[in-house]
Design a protein around this motif. Structure first.
Motif: not given
Length: 782
Positions: A280-302
């Protein structure tokens, strides 16, 4: 002799060499504060340790006076209600611990008590002396000390490190090979560093603290330096992962990724798998740094390789909604709902509903709530079932919680406030703010509230406050009374003071002050201590402020009193005094009670403050009393004599009492009001003077003098106070009050031009202001 006097004052029987000790019921009474409860239990444990004989609760017998004196001092610490009392107890305990010898188990308990009570100096001193004597205290004692230092923030980081080093040195000097510092104490230290990094005001300090924590976790010498026998665990890394995620932003995206990668590699080298917190820390950092698309991709991968985590779904609510993937969000919630049971589901959905309401998606939150908690999930039709609870599992059925209903009701309350603001627009006054009682927001909230009652969920003060906030725009006091009856019939606890104040405000909005007074008296009867609170009296005065209507207070014609036919409406604390008075006369009576510190129900009324005088001045401004300006100035002088600050709101209310007497208002401003407003201004802020100047603007509007209003705007800018649209609206509100619906004369002279210039001076361009989207723009090239 001193001890005997102290025991006599405390009425504590004791036996020392035949002198009995037994704590009284008052001494060991239930204390709601969790830390005090922990202190009391530890003291009782120490009593059993030091006592020669005696059962739990006493009587206890001690061999030494020092033992009895220590127990006395600790119970005094438990009973202390002020800083001075606490410091006196700390000094007494410290003297006893220095001058008398106690077993290590007793010193450990005293150290834990001091830590739980926030006496870090005493606890640290005890730990240091034990370490100097090569006595290793228990982990429970020094972990309590570390938590005490952690609660005090970054100023105690060096002290926490010194505590760990002292413990490590003591472990090395002992002959016990198993002696070691507990990993929990080390994890507490790392958590304190991370919390200091998050709360730091500068980026450089945050970065230094994060690197310090990273160095502790990556260094191979950490275990040797702090004498740790246990390996680092997930709880060692999770605080730093969370801190990095909280501080993540597009500007530090690269450094954030570097830190996270270094932490995950270190965890992998120690054989630790990234748990849900780390992911969740990785996910939260990705939302803040890389935006929504990157966060959705990471979420689906995890979560393609592991079960769904409720907190992760909460993090993805905003990104999925922003990308228009509402169907995917609902599917995730449905899967989580089906795969989990009990409190896990209810807690998660409470968080989901709160996030959706915060994002303005109240409609989606309501639909999900009905789908998962009120209606049959498999039913295609939206027919309400008899029981309304259909999520059956082995442990029973999952019910909608009170918190879920309260979240939705507060969302509709906020939505109605915003709807009222959007209806009135930028140039309308308060008389145009009243929406229709049967607004969509109110209807939806009533449906939710009725569902709450049908489901058998009892309401609380939060529910009552939300519903009364929705009713504050109603013109019918009977509607407020009807709703209040329903709430009272389904209350789980008594009303809190905040709930009472919301009911008072709801009745005040209907211009029925008699009902507000009845509710105020009910509050004072059920909670007499609120009479000591100044906010209680200010709430009563606020209920006397009537907008658009001005009539005498008739206590016999009260909607609130009709709820109980056995109670005489004119037989309350203030009902007999305020019955038949005009609102300002009633306010003058109330403020006289406060100024004289009159005793009511064994409670002395508090002195009025600036807000009190501001409300009274506002009531005076709405009254029909002649020569209001002289009364207002006298009220202002009384407030100054009583050392009440003349803040901008109070001065604004005083200036409104001048009505169309613009010359009198300007004279009063030059003589005393302007200087009073400037003297109360905080450094770097002009809010105080802005509110006062807006009172002048209102007076200019009452006199229909836009030329003077324009001069006031220029004077504001010269004094460093930027005029705003609130200033313009103050002028327009005064003008509407004077015209009172009458059309302006056709021959306006220069008035229209002055008003146009005033609009330009008070209007600031903003790219976020949708009202300016269609304005014509010009480009000036110098």
């Amino acid at each position: 002799m001193l001890l005997a006097k102290l025991l006599a004052l405390l009425s504590i029987p004791r036996r020392l060499n035949g002198f009995s000790y037994q704590p009284t019921n008052q001494l060991v009474k239930r204390i709601p504060h969790k830390k005090k409860k922990s202190v009391r239990w530890t003291i009782q444990s120490l009593e059993k340790l030091l006592a020669v004989d005696g059962e739990s609760g006493g009587p206890f017998t001690y061999k030494r006076k020092a033992d009895a004196s220590l127990i006395d001092a600790l119970y005094l610490l438990l009973r202390s209600n002020s800083t001075n009392d606490t410091l006196d107890c700390e000094q007494r305990i410290e003297v006893l611990m220095r001058t008398s010898s106690f077993p290590l188990q007793a010193e450990e308990r005293v150290m834990k008590i001091a830590s739980d009570a926030g006496l870090d100096h005493l606890a640290t001193d005890l730990l240091q002396r034990a370490c100097e004597n090569d006595l290793l205290v228990s982990p429970q004692a020094y972990t309590a000390l570390m938590n005490c230092l952690r609660r005090q923030g970054s100023i105690k980081l060096e002290k926490m490190e010194q505590v760990l080093l002292n413990l490590a040195g003591c472990c090395r000097r002992t002959n016990d090979e198993m002696a070691a510092v507990d990993i929990v104490a080390f994890n507490t230290y790392v958590s304190s560093i991370c919390e200091a990094a998050v709360s730091s005001q500068t980026d450089s300090t945050s970065e230094q603290l994060l690197l310090k924590a990273l160095g502790l976790l990556k260094s191979d010498t950490t275990k040797t330096r702090f004498c740790l026998k246990q390996e680092l665990d997930n709880y060692s890394f999770n605080p730093l992962l969370g801190a990095v995620a909280k501080l993540a932003s597009p500007s530090n995206g690269q450094s954030t990724k570097t830190l996270l990668l270094a932490l995950l590699k270190r965890m992998q080298s120690l054989g630790l798998n990234a748990d849900d917190y780390a992911q969740n820390a990785r996910l939260r950092a990705t939302i803040a740094c890389d935006g929504d698309d990157a966060a959705i991709t990471m979420f689906e991968g995890i979560f393609s390789q592991r079960p769904l985590d409720g907190y992760s779904i909460g993090l993805m609510i905003a990104p999925l909604l922003r990308k228009g993937r509402t169907v995917q969000l609902i599917s995730l919630m449905r899967n989580f709902y089906s795969d989990n049971r009990g409190k896990t589901v209810t807690s998660a959905f409470e968080s989901y509903f709160s996030s959706l309401v915060g994002l303005g998606e109240i409609g989606l939150a309501k639909s999900l709530f009905e789908r998962f908690f009120l209606f049959e999930p498999s039913s295609t039709s939206c027919e309400r079932v008899e029981v309304m609870v259909l999520h059956h599992d082995e442990g029973g059925s999952l019910r909608p919680t009170r918190k879920m209903f309260n979240i939705l009701l507060s969302g509709y309350s906020t939505l109605r406030k915003n709807a009222a603001a959007s209806r009135r627009g930028p140039s309308h006054g308060k008389e145009d703010q009243i929406p229709q009682p049967n607004s969509p927001e109110m209807d939806e909230a009533l449906n939710i509230f009725n569902s709450m009652i049908e489901a058998g969920v009892q309401v609380d003060s939060y529910t009552a406050s939300a519903m009364m906030t929705l009713c504050q725009h109603s013109d019918e006091p009977q509607q407020v009374t009807s709703l209040l009856r329903t709430i009272e019939a389904n209350m789980v606890y008594d009303f809190s003071p905040a709930a009472y104040r919301s009911i008072i405000s709801a009745y005040a909005r209907t211009n029925e002050p008699s009902s507000s007074i009845i509710i105020w008296e009910e509050m004072c009867k059920s909670r007499p201590n609120v009479l000591k609170n100044r906010d209680t009296w200010n709430t009563l005065l606020g209920a006397l402020l009537q907008k658009g209507a001005y009539s005498t207070i008739n206590m016999t014609d009260s909607s609130a009193a009709a709820r109980n036919a056995n109670v005489d409406a004119a037989d309350g604390i203030l009902s007999s005094l305020l019955h038949g008075l005009e609102p300002y006369d009633a306010a003058d009576t109330v403020i006289a009670i406060m100024r004289n510190r009159t005793v009511l129900q064994n409670c002395r009324a508090p002195r009025p403050n600036s807000q009190t005088y501001c409300i009274v001045a506002s009531i005076l401004a709405e009254s029909n009393i002649p020569s209001k300006s002289h009364i207002a100035l006298e009220l202002f002088r009384i407030a100054m004599d009583e050392n009440c600050p003349g803040d901008g709101r109070f001065i604004n209310a005083v200036l409104r009492c001048f009505g169309s007497d613009l010359e009198g208002a300007l004279a009063a401003w030059k003589c005393q009001l302007g200087a009073a407003a400037a003297s109360q201004e905080r450094r770097g802020s002009a809010a105080n003077r802005l509110a006062a100047y807006n009172g002048l603007m209102y007076t200019a509007g009452r006199a229909v003098r836009p030329d003077v209003g324009l001069r006031i705007a220029y004077a504001m800018a010269k004094a460093g106070v930027d005029p705003t649209e609130v200033s313009l609206n103050s002028y327009l509100a005064g003008k509407r009050t004077t015209l009172n619906g009458a059309s302006e004369e056709k021959n306006l002279g220069l008035r229209r031009q002055y008003e146009s210039l005033l609009t330009v001076e008070c209007t600031k361009y903003s790219s976020f202001d949708k009202r300016r989207q269609h304005d014509k723009r010009i480009r000036i090239i110098l």
